[in-house]
Design a protein around this motif. Structure first.
Motif, mmCIF file in Angstrom:
data_model
loop_
_atom_site.group_PDB
_atom_site.id
_atom_site.type_symbol
_atom_site.label_atom_id
_atom_site.label_comp_id
_atom_site.label_asym_id
_atom_site.label_seq_id
_atom_site.Cartn_x
_atom_site.Cartn_y
_atom_site.Cartn_z
ATOM 1 N N GLN A 191 -66.551 7.296 25.097
ATOM 2 C CA GLN A 191 -66.444 6.291 24.046
ATOM 3 C C GLN A 191 -67.806 6.023 23.406
ATOM 4 O OE1 GLN A 191 -63.383 5.087 23.191
ATOM 5 N NE2 GLN A 191 -64.294 4.012 21.445
ATOM 6 N N ASP A 192 -68.839 5.961 24.216
ATOM 7 C CA ASP A 192 -70.188 5.707 23.694
ATOM 8 C C ASP A 192 -70.648 6.823 22.764
ATOM 9 O OD1 ASP A 192 -70.318 3.372 25.097
ATOM 10 O OD2 ASP A 192 -71.632 4.129 26.676
ATOM 11 N N THR B 179 -68.668 7.032 19.512
ATOM 12 C CA THR B 179 -69.109 6.000 18.570
ATOM 13 C C THR B 179 -70.343 6.467 17.808
ATOM 14 O OG1 THR B 179 -68.224 4.241 19.969
ATOM 15 C CG2 THR B 179 -69.907 3.612 18.379
ATOM 16 N N GLU B 180 -71.276 7.110 18.502
ATOM 17 C CA GLU B 180 -72.477 7.617 17.853
ATOM 18 C C GLU B 180 -72.140 8.689 16.821
ATOM 19 O OE1 GLU B 180 -74.933 9.042 20.972
ATOM 20 O OE2 GLU B 180 -75.227 7.067 21.904
ATOM 21 N N SER C 134 -70.401 7.204 13.740
ATOM 22 C CA SER C 134 -71.315 6.478 12.856
ATOM 23 C C SER C 134 -72.140 7.434 12.006
ATOM 24 C CB SER C 134 -72.240 5.579 13.678
ATOM 25 O OG SER C 134 -73.130 6.345 14.470
ATOM 26 N N VAL D 184 -62.592 6.832 18.098
ATOM 27 C CA VAL D 184 -63.310 5.933 17.200
ATOM 28 C C VAL D 184 -62.854 6.257 15.791
ATOM 29 C CG1 VAL D 184 -65.547 5.142 16.355
ATOM 30 C CG2 VAL D 184 -65.294 5.848 18.742
#
Length: 255
Positions: A87-88, A91-92, A95, A117
């Protein structure tokens, strides 16, 4: 960060030499690190006494990594949370491109989504965290299938079986799927050309764990209106970097 302790740094330098060598002698360690012979003997002796190094049988003054490091590595692996890390990183990546990013694992002949995401643009997706989709219809799934042995692939997809379609562009032939995943294994990237959703294209790359096993795949999903050969190349490079970053978090070291 506090001040580095020289003795600890040197001990770690010695251990890191074994990333590229199975065994090393104390003279080799002295030469490679340009440290005093007495210092190396003291550090190696301490590391061996604590179980981080062990004598290599039959080779005087030669050492290999010890059991204590295996125990520490196993503890690290057991405490990695794939879903959290996925998930981390997703997200990067999202973005960076403002498109939907997914991470999935393989379960039989299905992919199971473990992270997602969304883009800031409204996009109709058939995917959702926890949902299952036929692996052969998705870029993620085809990427994961490329990591199987031929025997494991054949057990999942017997010859002559007709595969269910999600769109008119879905693969329905086991023979065609087998050829495709073989090509994907060579290139390290997989595509979904509106095969699971009529107007969504995807590019996927593999995620490896500390043992070098492909445990997941990451994809970027884009509506057909924004999909182009040039942007596809950009997203391919981005998802490669994202999946490599996630693999690194899982302890994988590329060679």
């Amino acid at each position: 960060m506090g001040r580095a302790v020289p003795a600890v740094s040197r001990a770690l330098d010695i251990l890191e030499l074994f990333l590229d060598a199975t065994t090393l002698s104390t003279p080799q360690i002295v030469e490679r690190l340009n440290l005093p012979r007495t210092t190396v003997h003291e550090l190696v002796g301490t590391l061996a006494e604590r179980g981080y190094l062990t004598p290599a049988g039959g080779q005087p003054a030669h050492y290999r990594l010890g059991l204590r490091l295996f125990q520490l590595g196993s503890g690290f692996a057991e405490n990695i949370d794939l879903v959290r890390e996925a998930q981390d990183v997703a997200t990067e990546v999202a973005s960076a491109c403002d498109e939907a990013v997914h991470v999935a694992i393989l379960d039989g002949t299905d992919v199971v989504y473990i992270a997602r995401v969304d883009s800031t643009h409204p996009v109709r997706m058939v995917s959702a965290v926890g949902r299952r989709l036929p692996a052969h219809c998705t870029g993620l799934g085809k990427m994961l299938l490329s990591g199987l042995s031929p025997e494991s692939f054949d057990a999942r997809y017997p010859a002559g079986q007709r595969l269910p379609a999600m769109t008119p562009r879905s693969i329905t032939s086991v023979t065609r799927l087998r050829l495709l995943v073989t090509a994907i294994a060579a290139t390290g990237v997989a595509y979904d050309d509106a095969e699971s959703n009529d107007d969504v294209y995807c590019v996927a790359a593999p995620v490896y764990d500390h043992s070098g096993t492909m445990v997941a795949a990451m994809s970027i999903s884009v509506p057909g209106a924004r999909w182009s050969p040039q942007r596809r190349d950009e997203w391919t490079e981005l998802v490669r970097r994202g999946s490599a970053g996630l693999s690194e978090r899982l302890g994988y070291q590329a060679h």
